[in-house]
Design an enzyme around this catalytic site. Structure first.
Site, PDB file in Angstrom:
ATOM      1  NE  ARG A 117      -4.407  48.851 -43.025  1.00 51.32           N
ATOM      2  CZ  ARG A 117      -4.535  49.032 -44.111  1.00 51.32           C
ATOM      3  NH1 ARG A 117      -3.739  50.175 -44.450  1.00 51.32           N
ATOM      4  NH2 ARG A 117      -5.502  48.476 -44.904  1.00 51.32           N
ATOM      5  CE  LYS A 139      -6.281  46.143 -20.235  1.00 48.88           C
ATOM      6  NZ  LYS A 139      -6.759  45.529 -18.947  1.00 48.88           N
ATOM      7  CD  GLU A 181     -11.169  51.105 -11.592  1.00 45.97           C
ATOM      8  OE1 GLU A 181     -10.085  50.324 -11.443  1.00 45.97           O
ATOM      9  OE2 GLU A 181     -11.778  50.583 -12.450  1.00 45.97           O
ATOM     10  CE  LYS A 223      -3.968  50.967 -15.857  1.00 45.59           C
ATOM     11  NZ  LYS A 223      -5.156  51.181 -16.459  1.00 45.59           N
ATOM     12  CD  GLU A 233      -5.407  42.311 -18.862  1.00 44.70           C
ATOM     13  OE1 GLU A 233      -5.671  43.164 -18.847  1.00 44.70           O
ATOM     14  OE2 GLU A 233      -6.065  41.063 -18.526  1.00 44.70           O
ATOM     15  NE  ARG A 237      -3.013  47.109 -18.453  1.00 40.58           N
ATOM     16  CZ  ARG A 237      -2.947  48.040 -19.422  1.00 40.58           C
ATOM     17  NH1 ARG A 237      -1.987  48.073 -20.432  1.00 40.58           N
ATOM     18  NH2 ARG A 237      -3.846  48.886 -19.265  1.00 40.58           N
ATOM     19  CG  ASN A 241      -8.056  42.782 -15.334  1.00 35.56           C
ATOM     20  OD1 ASN A 241      -8.514  43.770 -15.606  1.00 35.56           O
ATOM     21  ND2 ASN A 241      -7.273  42.112 -15.803  1.00 35.56           N
ATOM     22  CG  HIS A 244     -12.136  45.264 -13.155  1.00 34.73           C
ATOM     23  ND1 HIS A 244     -11.389  45.749 -12.124  1.00 34.73           N
ATOM     24  CD2 HIS A 244     -12.123  46.197 -14.144  1.00 34.73           C
ATOM     25  CE1 HIS A 244     -11.090  47.071 -12.215  1.00 34.73           C
ATOM     26  NE2 HIS A 244     -11.582  47.488 -13.375  1.00 34.73           N
ATOM     27  CG  HIS A 248     -15.845  43.474 -16.751  1.00 39.58           C
ATOM     28  ND1 HIS A 248     -14.580  43.418 -17.591  1.00 39.58           N
ATOM     29  CD2 HIS A 248     -15.638  44.983 -16.653  1.00 39.58           C
ATOM     30  CE1 HIS A 248     -13.877  44.306 -17.593  1.00 39.58           C
ATOM     31  NE2 HIS A 248     -14.606  45.390 -17.000  1.00 39.58           N
ATOM     32  CG  HIS A 261     -15.873  50.436 -14.954  1.00 38.73           C
ATOM     33  ND1 HIS A 261     -15.851  49.064 -15.227  1.00 38.73           N
ATOM     34  CD2 HIS A 261     -14.416  50.753 -14.571  1.00 38.73           C
ATOM     35  CE1 HIS A 261     -14.939  48.569 -14.986  1.00 38.73           C
ATOM     36  NE2 HIS A 261     -13.925  49.154 -14.533  1.00 38.73           N
TER      37      HIS A 261
HETATM   38  N1  GLY Z   1      -8.289  48.794 -16.312  1.00 36.34           N
HETATM   39  C1  GLY Z   1      -7.211  47.758 -15.920  1.00 36.34           C
HETATM   40  C2  GLY Z   1      -6.065  47.875 -16.883  1.00 36.34           C
HETATM   41  O1  GLY Z   1      -5.837  49.154 -17.633  1.00 36.34           O
HETATM   42  O2  GLY Z   1      -5.450  46.883 -17.225  1.00 36.34           O
END
Ligand code: GLY
Length: 362
Positions: A117, A139, A181, A223, A233, A237, A241, A244, A248, A261
């Site tokens: 956990r 993330k 990125e 970041k 997010e 945040r 994206n 993305h 994606h 990616h």
């Molecule tokens: N890669 C996008 C984020 O970390 O929110």
């Protein structure tokens, strides 16, 4: 050396950008850490494992190998690693050192989030993409057939060590994938960073140390600020994206095998920039400057056989979809974006078709 503080409700920690900082691992381990598991790939371990071994010194540790590759970023691999930890005596006092690129940092971070956990994880990023994005911000997760990162957790690390020295062994294609990125960061929040990428392309591609350190630091700073403002997010945040949503879809459509990616994000940034322009949010000059910088760090792999309609159909299963609405992060000027829902489907289709055309020309 540059330190960027990430301050979230879950944990406060530093993302450290410093040549040679791998040697400092021991400083960030709790004095009474239990069993240490280093999760890595055999490639990364072969190239840089000696530095980690040396830094861990007398600390007993076990190295667990993950096969690597986006198609292996699946729950089954997390289970296999957890079983190995149990066999080796892992318990609630154990700690994971994630040592690798974005796939390793995502998988090992998720393993740490769910093992017993939740146990602590230290992130040591060895690819440019992981250094400027994946390893910072907590993330973690794995892919489903239906889409990318659809199972995961927010699990903030003890520290993120970003050592630009390790990049010299990175294949050139992976280096460029990480640069996309950084371009993203420039477009969403830092016009000066964008300018460096536009004007100093040769120094960036030649990995001039001063330039590389500066652009990594610029991206990590963004970041850290964004995650500090919005860990989960819910709001700000989402700007991370940019590129993305369509990116994606492209990765899923090609079975996670054709594009790295960052390359898929490059494609997605082309599409989002075109949506912004044709929907009247972005000037033609800014749009062409963004397209030019993305192209300048290309090429990305061939897009033949990919249908715009199929990509459009995939947008609905991205996890950024909320109550059936697809959100796009659209530039409004260089250094500023807006999160927009309800974009006309015709604009999205036109933008994807244009991006497919741009990729062919690149
Ligand atoms: N890669 C996008 C984020 O970390 O929110």
């Amino acid at each position: 050396m540059a330190n960027y503080r990430v301050q979230t409700p879950q944990r406060a920690y530093d993302a450290i950008v410093e040549r040679g900082c791998i040697a400092r691992i021991d400083e960030f381990l709790p004095a009474r850490a239990g069993r240490i598991f280093v999760v890595t790939t055999s490639d990364v371990w072969g190239l840089h494992g000696d530095r980690v071994k040396k830094a861990l010194g007398a600390r007993e540790h076990q190295v667990l190998f993950f096969p690597g590759g986006e198609p292996r970023k699946r729950l089954a691999e997390v289970e296999a690693l957890a079983e190995q930890m149990m066999e080796a005596g892992g318990d609630r006092g154990s700690l994971i050192v994630a040592f690798g690129g974005g796939i390793v940092t995502d998988v090992a971070g998720f393993l740490a989030a769910v093992f017993m956990r939740g146990i602590p994880v230290m992130q040591i990023a060895t690819t440019l993409l992981a250094q400027v994005d994946a390893a910072v911000g907590g993330k973690t997760g794995v892919n489903l057939v239906a889409g990318k990162n659809l199972v995961g957790a927010f699990h903030q690390p003890l520290v993120v060590l970003i050592d630009p020295d390790v990049l010299h062994t990175l294949p050139e294609r992976e280096y460029r994938a990480g640069l996309y990125e950084i371009i993203k960061c420039g477009v969403i929040r830092d016009a000066e960073l964008f300018r460096v990428l536009a004007d100093d392309r040769e120094r960036v591609l030649a990995q001039d140390p001063k330039t590389v350190d500066a652009i990594i630091a610029g991206a990590v700073k963004i970041k850290a600020e964004v995650v500090t403002a919005d860990e989960r997010e819910g709001d700000l945040r989402r700007i991370l994206n940019f590129g993305h949503t369509v990116g994606h879809a492209l990765e899923a459509e090609t079975g996670y095998t054709r594009f790295l990616h960052g390359e898929a994000v490059a494609f997605g940034m082309h599409a989002a920039t075109t949506i912004a322009e044709i929907s009247g949010r972005l000037s033609a000059d800014d749009a062409s400057a963004i397209h030019a910088v993305i192209r300048g760090y290309g090429p990305i792999p061939a897009v033949d056989g990919i249908s715009a309609a199929n990509l459009l159909a995939r947008l609905g299963s991205d996890k950024k979809t909320v109550q059936g609405k697809v959100h796009f992060v659209l530039p409004v000027t260089i250094g500023e974006v807006a999160v927009v829902s309800g974009v006309a489907e015709a604009h999205v289709l036109e933008a994807i078709e244009t991006a497919l055309g741009q990729a062919v020309q690149a």
